[in-house]
Design an enzyme around this catalytic site. Sequence first.
Site, PDB file in Angstrom:
ATOM      1  N   HIS A  17       0.613  -1.226  -0.162  1.00  0.00           N
ATOM      2  CA  HIS A  17       0.070   0.068   0.118  1.00  0.00           C
ATOM      3  C   HIS A  17       0.881   1.167  -0.031  1.00  0.00           C
ATOM      4  O   HIS A  17       2.033   1.068   0.316  1.00  0.00           O
ATOM      5  CB  HIS A  17      -0.950  -0.104   1.216  1.00  0.00           C
ATOM      6  CG  HIS A  17      -0.166   0.157   2.447  1.00  0.00           C
ATOM      7  ND1 HIS A  17       0.480  -0.607   2.854  1.00  0.00           N
ATOM      8  CD2 HIS A  17       0.107   1.224   3.341  1.00  0.00           C
ATOM      9  CE1 HIS A  17       1.076  -0.555   4.082  1.00  0.00           C
ATOM     10  NE2 HIS A  17       0.935   0.817   4.363  1.00  0.00           N
ATOM     11  N   HIS A  28       4.809   0.188   0.084  1.00  0.00           N
ATOM     12  CA  HIS A  28       5.345  -0.627   1.021  1.00  0.00           C
ATOM     13  C   HIS A  28       4.757  -1.764   1.498  1.00  0.00           C
ATOM     14  O   HIS A  28       3.382  -1.798   1.622  1.00  0.00           O
ATOM     15  CB  HIS A  28       5.920   0.297   2.181  1.00  0.00           C
ATOM     16  CG  HIS A  28       5.088   1.043   2.955  1.00  0.00           C
ATOM     17  ND1 HIS A  28       4.371   1.879   2.531  1.00  0.00           N
ATOM     18  CD2 HIS A  28       4.741   0.726   4.231  1.00  0.00           C
ATOM     19  CE1 HIS A  28       3.657   2.476   3.300  1.00  0.00           C
ATOM     20  NE2 HIS A  28       3.517   1.864   4.447  1.00  0.00           N
ATOM     21  N   ARG A  65       5.141   5.406  14.066  1.00  0.00           N
ATOM     22  CA  ARG A  65       5.159   6.089  12.638  1.00  0.00           C
ATOM     23  C   ARG A  65       4.228   7.543  12.763  1.00  0.00           C
ATOM     24  O   ARG A  65       3.438   7.670  13.534  1.00  0.00           O
ATOM     25  CB  ARG A  65       4.283   5.075  12.012  1.00  0.00           C
ATOM     26  CG  ARG A  65       4.197   5.482  10.390  1.00  0.00           C
ATOM     27  CD  ARG A  65       3.342   4.657   9.668  1.00  0.00           C
ATOM     28  NE  ARG A  65       2.117   5.234   9.355  1.00  0.00           N
ATOM     29  CZ  ARG A  65       0.908   4.598   8.744  1.00  0.00           C
ATOM     30  NH1 ARG A  65       1.053   3.299   8.306  1.00  0.00           N
ATOM     31  NH2 ARG A  65      -0.108   5.236   8.687  1.00  0.00           N
ATOM     32  N   ASP A 104       0.721   4.849   2.106  1.00  0.00           N
ATOM     33  CA  ASP A 104      -0.102   5.339   3.258  1.00  0.00           C
ATOM     34  C   ASP A 104      -1.357   6.171   2.904  1.00  0.00           C
ATOM     35  O   ASP A 104      -1.109   7.272   2.422  1.00  0.00           O
ATOM     36  CB  ASP A 104       0.929   5.965   4.068  1.00  0.00           C
ATOM     37  CG  ASP A 104       1.609   4.675   5.016  1.00  0.00           C
ATOM     38  OD1 ASP A 104       1.086   3.554   5.399  1.00  0.00           O
ATOM     39  OD2 ASP A 104       2.950   5.027   5.316  1.00  0.00           O
TER      40      ASP A 104
HETATM   41  C1  SIN Z   1       3.319   0.486   7.836  1.00  0.00           C
HETATM   42  O1  SIN Z   1       2.560  -0.157   6.804  1.00  0.00           O
HETATM   43  O2  SIN Z   1       3.354   1.731   7.827  1.00  0.00           O
HETATM   44  C2  SIN Z   1       4.260  -0.223   8.714  1.00  0.00           C
HETATM   45  C3  SIN Z   1       5.190  -0.836   7.754  1.00  0.00           C
HETATM   46  C4  SIN Z   1       6.370  -2.033   8.888  1.00  0.00           C
HETATM   47  O3  SIN Z   1       5.627  -2.306   9.847  1.00  0.00           O
HETATM   48  O4  SIN Z   1       7.321  -2.357   8.318  1.00  0.00           O
END
Ligand code: SIN
Length: 306
Positions: A127, A282, A297, A129
């Site tokens: 995805h 990602h 995050r 974000d």
């Molecule tokens: C996310 O998708 O923001 C998390 C990615 C992760 O935990 O590596």
Amino acid sequence: MTSAFAAAAANPAADPAASAGPASPLEIRAFDAPVGAEVLGLDLSQPLDQQTFAQIRRAHLDHHVLVFRDQRITPDQQIAFSRRFGPLQIHVLHQFQLQGHPEVLIVSNIVENGKPIGLGDAGYFWHSDLSYKEKPSLGSLLHAQELPAEGGDTLFANMHLAWDTLPAHLRSAVEGKSAEHTYLAKYAELQKRSPWRPNLSAEQVAQVKAVVHPVVRTHPETGRKALFVSEHFTTRIIGLPEDESQSLLDELFAHSVRPEHLYRHRWAEHDMVFWDNRSLMHLAAGTPDHLRRKLYRTTIEGDVPF
Ligand code: SIN
């Protein structure tokens, strides 16, 4: 240039996290990968002067993923650095906000007293974000707090490359098309397989109404085109019959994450990773259940895609 960047660059005095001091000797070392670079010589606990900030911003646009090693920073310092790039977005799952810091989403598989302390399956599907918002995220920053001895990697896919290398028949199939994105697309499926997806209140559901974005977006700062669909949030291509839309999306998803488009980040203690959601998707590669993983995050608001 986005308005947030333009405002900070045009008026450094208006930026409380800015310093007028001399630039630090910064080195940007590109990875041997289709995206990514390491930034050396920077301590993010210190205020950044304008010249250093401009260097980071340029590197972010050039490399799409920046890795800052060994950053001993507090959540407030992460928030202050993130805010240099624009307003921060608050995640709809307020259950997993860091106490006293609603701008920080805890990404973690840790369960304490029978309760998950963070969102353990963030990134289970590829995805970008917050693509389900009218204004999806410009970029996200993830700061390592606690890492597993094995696993826990994060993969990034270069969506400019995905567009540049897209076969001609797929290019003509998607050019000028829009797609629907919704936070709820995989929610029920995730809820079935994990303890991290609480039932959403009516207020939370109202915050994540489906939106429509172009399938191919133009990066607002570099002008480069990128594919902008993901298996997590994109549900259909507008104007196509359901089966045609799904098979086209499946082809786009498969092409986007070809190995030659990817960088795999293997986390080290106190890493801070800052990526561009306008250029990348990602994926969290997964952590063995018996090992603990926790990251903080922050997510910066971007522009309406065009
Ligand atoms: C996310 O998708 O923001 C998390 C990615 C992760 O935990 O590596």
